[in-house]
Design a protein around this motif. Structure first.
Motif, mmCIF file in Angstrom:
data_model
loop_
_atom_site.group_PDB
_atom_site.id
_atom_site.type_symbol
_atom_site.label_atom_id
_atom_site.label_comp_id
_atom_site.label_asym_id
_atom_site.label_seq_id
_atom_site.Cartn_x
_atom_site.Cartn_y
_atom_site.Cartn_z
ATOM 1 N N ILE A 12 -16.349 39.516 -58.994
ATOM 2 C CA ILE A 12 -16.110 38.508 -57.956
ATOM 3 C C ILE A 12 -15.106 39.021 -56.922
ATOM 4 C CG2 ILE A 12 -16.745 36.496 -59.340
ATOM 5 C CD1 ILE A 12 -13.753 36.083 -59.879
ATOM 6 N N GLY A 13 -14.958 40.322 -56.828
ATOM 7 C CA GLY A 13 -14.023 40.928 -55.888
ATOM 8 C C GLY A 13 -14.586 41.024 -54.483
ATOM 9 N N PRO A 14 -13.809 41.597 -53.562
ATOM 10 C CA PRO A 14 -14.190 41.639 -52.149
ATOM 11 C C PRO A 14 -15.382 42.531 -51.820
ATOM 12 C CG PRO A 14 -12.092 42.736 -52.488
ATOM 13 C CD PRO A 14 -12.466 42.109 -53.785
ATOM 14 N N LYS A 15 -15.913 43.234 -52.792
ATOM 15 C CA LYS A 15 -17.117 44.029 -52.548
ATOM 16 C C LYS A 15 -18.388 43.208 -52.773
ATOM 17 C CE LYS A 15 -15.124 48.490 -53.746
ATOM 18 N NZ LYS A 15 -15.228 49.655 -54.636
ATOM 19 N N THR A 16 -18.229 41.920 -53.088
ATOM 20 C CA THR A 16 -19.385 41.085 -53.422
ATOM 21 C C THR A 16 -19.449 39.853 -52.533
ATOM 22 O OG1 THR A 16 -18.203 39.692 -54.995
ATOM 23 C CG2 THR A 16 -19.109 41.752 -55.855
ATOM 24 N N THR A 17 -20.626 39.226 -52.507
ATOM 25 C CA THR A 17 -20.774 37.958 -51.788
ATOM 26 C C THR A 17 -20.088 36.827 -52.537
ATOM 27 O OG1 THR A 17 -22.893 37.550 -52.853
ATOM 28 C CG2 THR A 17 -22.939 38.619 -50.691
ATOM 29 N N HIS A 18 -19.774 37.019 -53.809
ATOM 30 C CA HIS A 18 -19.053 35.998 -54.567
ATOM 31 C C HIS A 18 -17.633 35.831 -54.043
ATOM 32 C CE1 HIS A 18 -22.261 35.639 -57.469
ATOM 33 N NE2 HIS A 18 -22.275 36.957 -57.579
ATOM 34 N N PHE A 19 -17.169 36.805 -53.277
ATOM 35 C CA PHE A 19 -15.859 36.719 -52.646
ATOM 36 C C PHE A 19 -15.993 36.215 -51.210
ATOM 37 C CE2 PHE A 19 -12.485 38.581 -50.040
ATOM 38 C CZ PHE A 19 -11.357 38.151 -50.712
ATOM 39 N N TRP A 20 -16.919 36.773 -50.451
ATOM 40 C CA TRP A 20 -17.032 36.457 -49.028
ATOM 41 C C TRP A 20 -17.653 35.090 -48.757
ATOM 42 C CZ3 TRP A 20 -13.786 38.744 -46.215
ATOM 43 C CH2 TRP A 20 -13.354 40.025 -46.557
ATOM 44 N N GLY A 21 -18.435 34.576 -49.698
ATOM 45 C CA GLY A 21 -18.963 33.212 -49.552
ATOM 46 C C GLY A 21 -17.842 32.184 -49.490
ATOM 47 N N PRO A 22 -16.924 32.195 -50.467
ATOM 48 C CA PRO A 22 -15.800 31.256 -50.391
ATOM 49 C C PRO A 22 -14.912 31.470 -49.162
ATOM 50 C CG PRO A 22 -16.014 32.094 -52.618
ATOM 51 C CD PRO A 22 -16.975 32.871 -51.770
ATOM 52 N N VAL A 23 -14.737 32.723 -48.754
ATOM 53 C CA VAL A 23 -13.937 32.978 -47.551
ATOM 54 C C VAL A 23 -14.589 32.272 -46.356
ATOM 55 C CG1 VAL A 23 -13.204 34.760 -45.910
ATOM 56 C CG2 VAL A 23 -12.914 35.131 -48.361
ATOM 57 N N GLY A 24 -15.902 32.369 -46.250
ATOM 58 C CA GLY A 24 -16.618 31.684 -45.172
ATOM 59 C C GLY A 24 -16.495 30.171 -45.253
ATOM 60 N N ASN A 25 -16.465 29.638 -46.472
ATOM 61 C CA ASN A 25 -16.356 28.186 -46.646
ATOM 62 C C ASN A 25 -15.010 27.642 -46.199
ATOM 63 O OD1 ASN A 25 -18.871 27.336 -47.551
ATOM 64 N ND2 ASN A 25 -18.442 27.949 -49.646
ATOM 65 N N TRP A 26 -14.008 28.497 -46.061
ATOM 66 C CA TRP A 26 -12.722 28.013 -45.564
ATOM 67 C C TRP A 26 -12.844 27.511 -44.134
ATOM 68 C CZ3 TRP A 26 -8.375 26.543 -47.826
ATOM 69 C CH2 TRP A 26 -8.224 26.867 -49.163
ATOM 70 N N GLY A 27 -13.921 27.883 -43.443
ATOM 71 C CA GLY A 27 -14.175 27.329 -42.108
ATOM 72 C C GLY A 27 -14.337 25.820 -42.153
ATOM 73 N N PHE A 28 -15.018 25.302 -43.195
ATOM 74 C CA PHE A 28 -15.158 23.848 -43.358
ATOM 75 C C PHE A 28 -13.794 23.189 -43.518
ATOM 76 C CE2 PHE A 28 -19.406 24.800 -45.523
ATOM 77 C CZ PHE A 28 -20.151 24.500 -44.385
ATOM 78 N N ILE A 29 -12.955 23.812 -44.310
ATOM 79 C CA ILE A 29 -11.636 23.245 -44.594
ATOM 80 C C ILE A 29 -10.777 23.240 -43.333
ATOM 81 C CG2 ILE A 29 -9.545 23.521 -45.982
ATOM 82 C CD1 ILE A 29 -11.497 24.999 -48.018
ATOM 83 N N LEU A 30 -10.763 24.358 -42.627
ATOM 84 C CA LEU A 30 -9.969 24.441 -41.399
ATOM 85 C C LEU A 30 -10.477 23.469 -40.341
ATOM 86 C CD1 LEU A 30 -9.465 28.308 -41.250
ATOM 87 C CD2 LEU A 30 -7.813 26.554 -41.977
#
Length: 106
Positions: A12-30
């Motif tokens: 689930i590290g930064p080399k996977t979509t399991h990391f970048w998917g949640p990073v993208g979802n922070w757009g909803f929160i912001l």
């Protein structure tokens, strides 16, 4: 350095979509946080409700998936909090939280 390398190479590290998917979802929160400064009349009750259901479902998914993705779960829990706050603002502006002043008792 060893723990950082382990993080980079984890499932689930930064080399996977399991990391970048949640990073993208922070757009909803912001976006939700930015919208707290706008008048509640501009809030879409339907969209906010959908985002609440979406985050609730994906919190469960993040907990059940193997390996367990805590980052995804925290992301959706944060979004759930922001969206529930927005939903409460919308409900108050629509008059849902007012006490009913109807019939007088004799």
């Amino acid at each position: 350095m060893g723990s950082f390398r382990a993080f980079l190479n984890s499932p689930i590290g930064p080399k996977t979509t399991h990391f970048w998917g949640p990073v993208g979802n922070w757009g909803f929160i912001l976006a939700g946080l930015a919208d707290t400064q706008k008048p509640p009349e501009l809030i879409s009750g339907n969209m906010t409700g959908v985002l609440c259901v979406y985050s609730a479902l994906f919190m469960r998914f993040a907990w059940m998936v193997q390996p367990r993705n805590h980052f995804l779960m925290v992301t959706h829990a944060s979004n759930e909090c922001v969206q529930l706050y927005q939903l409460s603002r919308w409900a108050k502006s629509q008059g849902y939280s007012q006490k009913k002043e109807g019939k007088a008792t004799s």
